[in-house]
Design a protein around this motif. Structure first.
Motif, short mmCIF file in Angstrom:
data_model
loop_
_atom_site.label_atom_id
_atom_site.label_comp_id
_atom_site.label_asym_id
_atom_site.label_seq_id
_atom_site.Cartn_x
_atom_site.Cartn_y
_atom_site.Cartn_z
N MET A 1 -17.02 -4.93 -2.69
CA MET A 1 -17.04 -5.74 -1.50
C MET A 1 -16.09 -6.93 -1.63
O MET A 1 -15.46 -7.31 -0.66
N LEU A 2 -15.99 -7.49 -2.83
CA LEU A 2 -15.11 -8.63 -3.05
C LEU A 2 -13.65 -8.20 -2.89
O LEU A 2 -12.83 -8.95 -2.34
N THR A 3 -13.36 -6.98 -3.33
CA THR A 3 -11.99 -6.48 -3.22
C THR A 3 -11.58 -6.38 -1.75
O THR A 3 -10.45 -6.73 -1.39
N ALA A 4 -12.50 -5.93 -0.91
CA ALA A 4 -12.19 -5.81 0.52
C ALA A 4 -11.93 -7.18 1.12
O ALA A 4 -10.97 -7.36 1.90
N ALA A 5 -12.75 -8.16 0.78
CA ALA A 5 -12.60 -9.51 1.35
C ALA A 5 -11.26 -10.12 0.94
O ALA A 5 -10.54 -10.70 1.77
N VAL A 6 -10.91 -9.98 -0.34
CA VAL A 6 -9.65 -10.54 -0.82
C VAL A 6 -8.46 -9.83 -0.17
O VAL A 6 -7.48 -10.46 0.26
N SER A 7 -8.55 -8.51 -0.06
CA SER A 7 -7.45 -7.74 0.54
C SER A 7 -7.19 -8.15 1.98
O SER A 7 -6.04 -8.39 2.38
N PHE A 8 -8.28 -8.25 2.76
CA PHE A 8 -8.09 -8.57 4.18
C PHE A 8 -7.73 -10.05 4.37
O PHE A 8 -7.03 -10.40 5.32
N ALA A 9 -8.16 -10.93 3.46
CA ALA A 9 -7.76 -12.33 3.54
C ALA A 9 -6.26 -12.47 3.26
O ALA A 9 -5.56 -13.24 3.96
N LEU A 10 -5.77 -11.74 2.26
CA LEU A 10 -4.33 -11.77 1.98
C LEU A 10 -3.52 -11.21 3.15
O LEU A 10 -2.47 -11.73 3.51
N THR A 11 -4.04 -10.16 3.76
CA THR A 11 -3.35 -9.58 4.92
C THR A 11 -3.32 -10.57 6.08
O THR A 11 -2.28 -10.75 6.72
N ALA A 12 -4.44 -11.25 6.33
CA ALA A 12 -4.49 -12.23 7.43
C ALA A 12 -3.54 -13.40 7.15
O ALA A 12 -2.84 -13.86 8.07
N ALA A 13 -3.50 -13.87 5.91
CA ALA A 13 -2.59 -14.98 5.58
C ALA A 13 -1.14 -14.55 5.77
O ALA A 13 -0.31 -15.31 6.30
N GLY A 14 -0.80 -13.36 5.35
CA GLY A 14 0.56 -12.86 5.52
C GLY A 14 0.95 -12.70 6.97
O GLY A 14 2.08 -13.02 7.38
N VAL A 15 0.02 -12.23 7.80
CA VAL A 15 0.29 -12.09 9.23
C VAL A 15 0.48 -13.47 9.86
O VAL A 15 1.34 -13.64 10.74
N ALA A 16 -0.27 -14.47 9.40
CA ALA A 16 -0.10 -15.82 9.93
C ALA A 16 1.27 -16.38 9.58
O ALA A 16 1.94 -16.99 10.44
N VAL A 17 1.71 -16.17 8.34
CA VAL A 17 3.04 -16.64 7.95
C VAL A 17 4.10 -15.91 8.77
O VAL A 17 5.08 -16.52 9.24
N ALA A 18 3.92 -14.60 8.99
CA ALA A 18 4.87 -13.84 9.80
C ALA A 18 4.91 -14.38 11.24
O ALA A 18 5.98 -14.48 11.85
N GLY A 19 3.75 -14.77 11.77
CA GLY A 19 3.71 -15.35 13.12
C GLY A 19 4.47 -16.67 13.18
O GLY A 19 5.19 -16.94 14.16
N LEU A 20 4.33 -17.51 12.15
CA LEU A 20 5.07 -18.78 12.12
C LEU A 20 6.58 -18.54 12.05
O LEU A 20 7.36 -19.25 12.69
N ALA A 41 -4.14 -4.62 2.53
CA ALA A 41 -5.10 -3.85 3.32
C ALA A 41 -4.86 -2.34 3.14
O ALA A 41 -5.81 -1.56 3.01
N GLY A 42 -3.59 -1.95 3.12
CA GLY A 42 -3.28 -0.53 2.93
C GLY A 42 -3.71 -0.03 1.56
O GLY A 42 -4.24 1.09 1.44
N LEU A 43 -3.50 -0.84 0.52
CA LEU A 43 -3.92 -0.44 -0.83
C LEU A 43 -5.45 -0.31 -0.92
O LEU A 43 -5.97 0.62 -1.55
N TYR A 44 -6.16 -1.22 -0.27
CA TYR A 44 -7.62 -1.15 -0.30
C TYR A 44 -8.12 0.08 0.46
O TYR A 44 -8.98 0.81 -0.03
N LEU A 45 -7.60 0.30 1.66
CA LEU A 45 -8.09 1.40 2.49
C LEU A 45 -7.77 2.77 1.89
O LEU A 45 -8.50 3.73 2.14
N THR A 46 -6.69 2.89 1.13
CA THR A 46 -6.36 4.18 0.50
C THR A 46 -7.06 4.36 -0.84
O THR A 46 -7.01 5.45 -1.41
N GLY A 47 -7.71 3.32 -1.35
CA GLY A 47 -8.43 3.43 -2.62
C GLY A 47 -7.53 3.36 -3.84
O GLY A 47 -7.88 3.88 -4.90
#
Length: 166
Positions: A1-20, A41-47
């Motif tokens: 569960m922690l891996t999922a949270a960290v993965s999606f947090a990193l993805t959200a931060a990267g998308v925010a930087v891309a938006g800026l 997110a892709g690495l987490y979802l593919t296992g």
């Protein structure tokens, strides 16, 4: 569960930087940031995170065995001897080919090359080329001309080409 949270947090931060970056009209940079942001997110979802953990564990085990196991050092020594033998046979093979080809000066030392190329040969008086027809004499080689290292090796070819007006 922690891996999922960290993965999606990193993805959200990267998308925010891309938006800026896109807001500042740096679209190429924004596209790169977005592409990198999708990786966690892709690495987490593919296992693939457990696979990366397994690969890291195996590399650590190999490195530990490398340091402490004499059998591994014996294998490394065999690989080094093999590489050395291959390199030596290649070097000896090239030397044998170089010495097997007899050259024109095989009986003595190589003749010294002239520092300045020889002056072009004049065509025989009866067979004047284009220079004889126009009345212009052949010009001798310039003394300040740079030596290209070919010396007199191509003098015969140059003479034939001059005679034919090429």
């Amino acid at each position: 569960m922690l891996t999922a949270a960290v993965s999606f947090a990193l993805t959200a931060a990267g998308v925010a930087v891309a938006g800026l970056r896109a807001y500042r009209r740096r679209y190429l940079s924004a596209t790169r940031w977005f592409a990198v942001a999708l990786l966690p997110a892709g690495l987490y979802l593919t296992g693939l995170f457990p696979v990366a953990r397994t690969i890291g564990s195996e590399i650590a085990d190999w490195a530990t065995a490398l340091v402490f196991d004499p059998r591994v050092w014996t294998g490394i020594a065999l690989l080094a001897v093999s590489a050395g033998l291959l390199a030596t046979t290649r070097w000896v093979g090239r030397r044998a080919v170089d010495h097997a080809e007899p050259g024109p000066a095989a009986t003595g030392p190589a003749p010294a090359r002239p520092a300045v190329p020889a002056a072009p040969a004049r065509p025989p008086a009866g067979k004047a080329g284009k220079a004889g027809k126009t009345g212009k004499a052949d010009k001798p080689a310039k003394a300040g001309k740079r030596d290209d290292g070919l010396g007199g090796e191509f003098a015969d070819i140059e003479e034939i080409l001059r005679r034919r007006g090429i």
